[in-house]
Design an enzyme around this catalytic site. Structure first.
Site, PDB file in Angstrom:
ATOM      1  N   LYS A   1       0.128  -3.421 -13.969  1.00 21.54           N
ATOM      2  CA  LYS A   1       0.466  -4.202 -15.158  1.00 21.54           C
ATOM      3  C   LYS A   1      -0.589  -3.996 -16.234  1.00 21.54           C
ATOM      4  CE  LYS A   1       2.368  -8.193 -14.054  1.00 21.54           C
ATOM      5  NZ  LYS A   1       2.213  -9.527 -13.434  1.00 21.54           N
TER       6      LYS A   1
ATOM      7  N   ARG B   1      -2.223 -13.450 -15.446  1.00 19.77           N
ATOM      8  CA  ARG B   1      -1.196 -12.730 -14.689  1.00 19.77           C
ATOM      9  C   ARG B   1      -1.835 -11.837 -13.630  1.00 19.77           C
ATOM     10  NH1 ARG B   1       1.962  -9.449 -19.229  1.00 19.77           N
ATOM     11  NH2 ARG B   1       3.676  -9.596 -17.732  1.00 19.77           N
TER      12      ARG B   1
ATOM     13  N   GLY C   1       7.058 -10.868  -7.199  1.00 16.81           N
ATOM     14  CA  GLY C   1       7.202 -12.231  -6.717  1.00 16.81           C
ATOM     15  C   GLY C   1       6.156 -12.679  -5.700  1.00 16.81           C
TER      16      GLY C   1
ATOM     17  N   MET D   1       2.601 -12.683  -6.004  1.00 15.02           N
ATOM     18  CA  MET D   1       1.464 -13.438  -6.502  1.00 15.02           C
ATOM     19  C   MET D   1       1.854 -14.136  -7.794  1.00 15.02           C
ATOM     20  SD  MET D   1      -1.518 -10.959  -5.287  1.00 15.02           S
ATOM     21  CE  MET D   1      -0.848  -9.880  -6.470  1.00 15.02           C
TER      22      MET D   1
ATOM     23  N   ARG E   1       6.894  -0.719 -16.433  1.00 15.26           N
ATOM     24  CA  ARG E   1       6.499  -0.025 -15.200  1.00 15.26           C
ATOM     25  C   ARG E   1       7.654   0.856 -14.770  1.00 15.26           C
ATOM     26  NH1 ARG E   1       6.629  -5.447 -11.798  1.00 15.26           N
ATOM     27  NH2 ARG E   1       8.820  -5.883 -11.978  1.00 15.26           N
TER      28      ARG E   1
ATOM     29  N   HIS F   1      16.013   4.304  24.472  1.00 19.15           N
ATOM     30  CA  HIS F   1      17.215   5.126  24.653  1.00 19.15           C
ATOM     31  C   HIS F   1      18.249   4.815  23.583  1.00 19.15           C
ATOM     32  CE1 HIS F   1      21.176   6.106  26.459  1.00 19.15           C
ATOM     33  NE2 HIS F   1      20.521   7.202  26.838  1.00 19.15           N
TER      34      HIS F   1
ATOM     35  N   SER G   1       9.019  25.092  21.510  1.00 16.66           N
ATOM     36  CA  SER G   1       9.487  23.943  20.743  1.00 16.66           C
ATOM     37  C   SER G   1       8.652  22.750  21.185  1.00 16.66           C
ATOM     38  CB  SER G   1      10.969  23.700  21.013  1.00 16.66           C
ATOM     39  OG  SER G   1      11.395  22.585  20.273  1.00 16.66           O
TER      40      SER G   1
ATOM     41  N   CYS H   1      10.921  19.434  18.161  1.00 15.82           N
ATOM     42  CA  CYS H   1      12.211  18.787  18.387  1.00 15.82           C
ATOM     43  C   CYS H   1      12.073  17.333  18.791  1.00 15.82           C
ATOM     44  CB  CYS H   1      13.018  19.556  19.423  1.00 15.82           C
ATOM     45  SG  CYS H   1      12.239  19.570  21.041  1.00 15.82           S
TER      46      CYS H   1
ATOM     47  N   TYR I   1      10.129  25.823  11.965  1.00 16.88           N
ATOM     48  CA  TYR I   1      11.173  24.865  11.621  1.00 16.88           C
ATOM     49  C   TYR I   1      10.907  23.506  12.260  1.00 16.88           C
ATOM     50  CZ  TYR I   1      12.995  25.553  16.329  1.00 16.88           C
ATOM     51  OH  TYR I   1      13.111  25.572  17.682  1.00 16.88           O
TER      52      TYR I   1
HETATM   53  P1  ADP Z   1       5.502 -10.974 -12.488  1.00 22.58           P
HETATM   54  O1  ADP Z   1       4.556  -9.912 -12.038  1.00 22.58           O
HETATM   55  O2  ADP Z   1       5.933 -11.886 -11.404  1.00 22.58           O
HETATM   56  O3  ADP Z   1       6.614 -10.407 -13.312  1.00 22.58           O
HETATM   57  P2  ADP Z   1       4.221 -11.626 -14.955  1.00 22.58           P
HETATM   58  O4  ADP Z   1       2.747 -11.665 -15.001  1.00 22.58           O
HETATM   59  O5  ADP Z   1       4.851 -10.398 -15.477  1.00 22.58           O
HETATM   60  O6  ADP Z   1       4.670 -11.916 -13.468  1.00 22.58           O
HETATM   61  O7  ADP Z   1       4.702 -12.888 -15.769  1.00 22.58           O
HETATM   62  C1  ADP Z   1       5.832 -13.662 -15.485  1.00 22.58           C
HETATM   63  C2  ADP Z   1       6.594 -13.974 -16.751  1.00 22.58           C
HETATM   64  O8  ADP Z   1       5.781 -14.522 -17.752  1.00 22.58           O
HETATM   65  C3  ADP Z   1       7.220 -12.734 -17.343  1.00 22.58           C
HETATM   66  O9  ADP Z   1       8.512 -13.030 -17.734  1.00 22.58           O
HETATM   67  C4  ADP Z   1       6.363 -12.437 -18.520  1.00 22.58           C
HETATM   68  O10 ADP Z   1       7.064 -11.782 -19.498  1.00 22.58           O
HETATM   69  C5  ADP Z   1       5.897 -13.817 -18.950  1.00 22.58           C
HETATM   70  N1  ADP Z   1       4.602 -13.726 -19.630  1.00 22.58           N
HETATM   71  C6  ADP Z   1       3.461 -13.248 -19.099  1.00 22.58           C
HETATM   72  N2  ADP Z   1       2.472 -13.232 -20.014  1.00 22.58           N
HETATM   73  C7  ADP Z   1       3.007 -13.706 -21.152  1.00 22.58           C
HETATM   74  C8  ADP Z   1       2.482 -13.916 -22.465  1.00 22.58           C
HETATM   75  N3  ADP Z   1       1.228 -13.592 -22.770  1.00 22.58           N
HETATM   76  N4  ADP Z   1       3.305 -14.429 -23.395  1.00 22.58           N
HETATM   77  C9  ADP Z   1       4.580 -14.729 -23.084  1.00 22.58           C
HETATM   78  N5  ADP Z   1       5.125 -14.561 -21.869  1.00 22.58           N
HETATM   79  C10 ADP Z   1       4.353 -14.053 -20.917  1.00 22.58           C
HETATM   80 MG    MG Z   2       6.420  -9.178 -14.754  1.00 19.35          MG
END
Ligand code: ADP
Ligand code: MG
Ligand code: MG
Length: 931
Positions: A34, A105, A114, A116, A373, A491, A822, A889, A909
């Protein structure tokens, strides 16, 4: 040097934004995916809110030093960079006339969706809220941000259960008769906020912190801490994510998608992540919303494009009029913003040369990019996107080959569940994903029943504690196989993969109750004839029927396969025992058979009767030949007389088996259309061909015309304490040379009958060259005999398996007698590591968890140990015989990491089950192309 290293402090914080980021996309390892991409996007000139990233190295220090020392280490750097951020944004953090709010973040080098946490609107307190209301003139928006902040911070940092907050929110909504969050007024939200604060106090005994700096460091602490929460650890285990330092933390200026009806937030894919199609821009958005609202499902998200919106409406049976009014696309509501976003889509794809997964937010009509990403995709989409990108001139053929994960092809070769149907299904338990695909059918508990039911045109799922070779017939016609015991090389698993039949193995929660013809799992009891469904790719076991779809092999899949063939050096053969399997494998691109196991040919129909007749007298023949069983004083003449009866039954059985085997081989040679076929002589111990239960023994006795006691005694006499190291493989051929002779004759006669056949006869379990010499003499003599009888010249190669460590270490001697090797890496692993294939599942889990072995050595070749034996045998073998043909094999022949190893050590092979052939072709190309 030492002094310098001491004074030069490591850099733990990287600034991004304003076109002068300190990081870039290449720095994923330390900035996380990220953070690295935020920096890269900002430098591309895209509108990214500024911020900074605390590195994964910082996370590592956090765990090394402990929280207190760690914060001493980085506080100054964080404060300095925060000042820079304030300057860049023209705001001050959590105070002043223009207060800055932040998001905190998480983000590791590999995305863990989902797993962390994220905190939004950090820096909010009564004071900042007041100022923000004055500035924006929008009290509702500020209160909405505030209550979200308390909820996220309370959950992530203070450990207040999510549902405690939800309960309060629901209550206020009910009171105010509000259906959606957006129906709540500023005053309503104030009420929510004070209730939230009370919940925090109640649950934690603490006040909600109001100091922004305290909030920030607590947020960073929580994100780093979440790297090792059980959920994240489990996720990394399940997805085989290793070798990461930790997560990074991104601290970023907030932008607000919840600041009114000219604001929005959304997520999008530059191409369709489930099909790979590039028909329109795939994404969803919500007006007046923040963060995760789109994926959280609290309101129905709207489509980005008009086209997408119309298709969506159709699938939801929503009339065009209603769609336009209630669910208009972004293209309609904010056409200018849409155009800009669409330009970013093209720009980002061109820059990253891959499909992107985007997050964006619109604040008062201004677009901000919050994440990009490489998007996760299905195997079908991966193949489609890779081939399209080549056509669009964005990537090379070689890159396209590397873009597709070989193992993922599994998804494309078997029928699969319709996802929506599987999501809705009632899950009973999860076992090992032993053989991929999806199956749905009626439960039966014996192979025999399976065959009977299948004859009546029913789809069956064969449910057994474990399977054995006598179940083959029932396994072959089952739609799926479920076992409660055994591992990935049990098996059931091996046979099912070979047949391309879906199998879930070792589902330990399932208790098979053969007697009452039912199985118990949890509180469910499933009787014979009830429907269940298996997902062999995930191990899922479901109650009732789940709908499936058939795969397509043409189109982009064929294109990727052609590219793989262009670049790979390894040949790819298949392990197949029947014409049907051989034909399937050829369809998947197999260049021959690398392992044709003949024992399966002894099981079907009448063959088992003939073979059992032979076994019935085999022991007696053996003993009399050795002069054992002779009474004192009996002479040679008497001996030959006593041998007469058993010998004649023995030869009779062989005579019965010969034509059956011959016709099997003919069928296989025909299916191969001139491709080579390595045939392994009889390998398993004889007792595997006998019934072990009383009922079966009684039945056999009746067929053979003997007393049940005799069968029982026979089974007992053949019992071995360690059958895998017992009387099997070439050891059978040593004792019963006539069996070798019969099999060789069947192969040669079939080869005479089918033009272009290329048989290769393989002697199993050789550990000492003299075993091979002994068997080879019989084989050569038989070939010569058939050649003379048929007046034809045959070209039959004679070789051996290398599966006993002694054979690997004396490969130079063996290669003098063998035209090919083999590597039977299943047995080589078993004997090399000293792990019983049948029992190791009980403890190998701990071995892998503790890192003793990196992977289960039966699944991924143990390169250091077993691999070294292979390498040694390759070198020694080629030293004695230059043109020695080398293949593998074992199960490893279809496993990508092991295939890379086979390429490296110079095998000719790999051979694998038919359904893995495309995987092996692609993995072999990866082995050449990836550095
Ligand atoms: P995840 O990895 O679970 O997607 P994110 O860190 O991307 O978590 O953030 C979760 C949500 O919060 C995303 O929808 C993201 O766009 C929003 N978000 C994160 N940082 C900001 C920010 N600086 N301003 C507005 N929305 C944010
Ligand atoms: Mg995100
Ligand atoms: Mg073997």
């Amino acid at each position: 040097m030492a002094a310098r290293a001491k004074t030069k402090k490591a850099k733990y914080v990287y600034f991004f934004g304003g076109g002068k980021s300190e990081g870039k996309a290449k720095m994923k390892q330390i900035l996380g995916g990220k953070g690295a991409n935020l920096a890269e996007m900002a430098d591309l000139g895209l509108p990214v809110p500024a911020g900074f990233t605390l590195t994964t190295e910082a996370c590592n220090e956090y765990y090394k030093l402990g929280k207190k020392k760690f914060f001493e280490l980085i506080r100054e750097e964080v404060e300095k960079t925060l000042a820079k951020l304030e300057k860049e944004t023209g705001k001050t953090f959590g105070k002043g006339k223009n207060p800055l709010l932040l998001s905190v973040r998480s983000g590791a080098a590999v995305s863990m969706p989902g797993m962390m946490d994220t905190i939004l609107n950090l820096g909010m307190n009564e004071e900042t809220a007041g100022i923000l209301i004055k500035r924006s003139g929008n009290e509702r928006f500020v209160m909405d941000s505030y209550r979200r902040f308390i909820q996220m911070f309370g959950d992530v940092v203070m450990g207040v259960p999510h549902h405690d907050f939800e309960a309060e929110l629901d209550e206020v909504k009910k009171k105010k008769r509000a259906k959606l969050d957006t129906d709540l007024s500023a005053d309503d939200l104030k009420m929510v906020i004070s209730r939230y604060k009370a919940v925090v106090k109640r649950d934690t005994g603490k006040d909600f912190p109001s100091d922004p700096m305290e909030q920030l460091f607590a947020g960073i602490d929580a994100v780093f801490g979440s790297w090792n929460n059980p959920r994240a650890i489990k996720y990394r285990q399940l997805n085989d994510i290793r070798g990461l330092l930790g997560t990074a933390v991104n601290v970023q200026a907030m932008v607000f998608g919840n600041s009114g009806n000219n604001s929005a937030t959304g997520v999008a894919f530059t191409r369709d992540p489930s099909t790979g199609e590039n028909r329109y821009f795939y994404g969803e958005y919500l007006i007046n919303a923040q963060g995760e609202d789109v994926v959280a499902g609290i309101r129905t998200p709207q489509q980005i494009t008009i086209k997408g919106s119309k298709e969506w409406a159709k699938s939801q049976r929503i009339r065009e009029k209603d769609r336009k009014q209630q669910f208009p696309s972004l293209e309609e509501t904010m056409p200018k913003v849409f155009k800009r976003l669409d330009r970013f889509r093209v720009r980002l794809e061109k820059h990253y040369l891959d499909m992107q997964d985007l997050e964006f937010t619109i604040e008062n009509g201004k677009l901000y990019m919050l994440q990009t990403r490489n998007g996760k995709r299905t195997a079908a989409a991966a193949v489609k996107i890779a081939t399209d990108l080549v056509k669009e001139g964005l990537i090379t053929e070689k890159e396209a080959v590397l873009r597709v994960d070989p193992s993922s092809l599994d998804q494309l070769l078997h029928p699969v569940f319709i996802k929506a149907a599987e999501d809705k299904a009632n899950k009973l338990t999860t076992g090992l994903p032993a053989s991929p695909g999806a199956a749905t059918g009626q439960v039966v508990f014996s192979a025999h029943e399976a065959e009977l039911w299948a004859e009546m045109g029913k789809n069956v799922i064969l449910c057994r504690t474990e399977t054995s070779p006598e179940d083959i017939g029932g396994m072959a016609i089952a739609k799926g196989i479920l076992t409660s015991r055994g591992g990935m090389t049990s098996h059931a698993a091996v046979v099912a993969r070979g047949m391309g039949i879906c199998c879930v193995a070792g589902a330990g929660d399932v208790e098979m109750d053969y007697k009452n013809k039912k199985l118990n799992v949890g509180k469910h009891s499933i009787a014979e004839g009830d429907w269940i469904s298996l997902n062999g790719s995930t191990g899922g076991v479901y109650k009732d029927e789940v709908d499936t779809v058939e795969p397509k092999l043409a189109g982009p899949f064929g294109e990727i396969m052609a590219l793989a063939d262009k670049y790979r050096k390894l040949g790819v053969r298949t392990n197949a025992d029947t014409p049907h399997d051989a034909a399937v494998a050829v369809k998947f691109g197999a260049e021959g058979i690398g392992l044709c196991r003949t024992e399966h040919m002894f099981f079907e129909g009448d063959r088992i009767v003939a073979f059992r007749k032979l076994i019935l007298v085999a022991e007696e023949v053996k003993n009399l030949r050795r002069g054992l069983g002779l009474a004192e004083g009996e002479e040679l003449k008497a001996l030959s007389k006593r041998l007469e009866a058993p010998l004649s039954q023995y030869y009779e059985a062989l005579d019965d088996l010969l034509p059956l085997q011959r016709s099997d081989f003919k069928g296989i040679f025909r299916a191969l259309k001139g491709r080579p076929c390595t045939i392994r002589l009889l390998d398993p111990p004889l007792h595997e061909f006998l019934p072990h239960d009383a009922a079966g023994q009684k039945e056999m006795a009746k067929t053979m015309g003997v007393k049940p006691a005799q069968i029982k005694q026979l089974v007992e006499s053949l019992h071995e304490f360690n059958p895998m190291l017992g009387h099997r493989g070439c050891r059978l051929g040593m004792t019963y040379p006539e069996v070798t002779e019969m099999q060789t004759r069947a192969i040669c006669e079939a080869a005479c009958a089918v033009k272009g056949s290329q048989p290769e006869i393989m002697v199993p379990l050789v550990g000492n060259v003299n075993e091979l010499v002994h068997q080879k003499t019989i084989i050569q003599r038989t070939i010569a005999m058939v050649e003379k009888e048929k007046k034809k010249k045959l070209n039959v190669l004679i070789g051996t398996m290398i599966e006993v460590p002694r054979a690997a270490m004396t490969a130079d001697e063996i290669a003098k007698e063998a035209q090919f090797f083999s590597f039977g890496t299943n047995d080589l692993t078993q004997m090399g590591c000293g792990f019983s294939r049948d029992d190791a599942a009980k403890f190998l889990g701990e071995y892998v968890a503790n890192g003793v072995y990196e992977y289960d050595p039966f699944q991924v070749l143990d390169q250091t140990g077993v691999g070294r034996m292979v390498e040694t045998a390759v070198k020694l073998g080629r030293k004695s015989r230059r043109g020695l043909k080398l293949g593998i094999c074992g199960e490893h022949g279809g496993e990508p990491r092991s295939i890379a190893f086979c390429h490296k050590v110079g095998l000719n092979y790999v051979s694998c089950s038919p359904y893995r052939v495309p995987i092996a072709r692609l993995a072999a190309a990866h082995a050449v192309l990836s550095k």
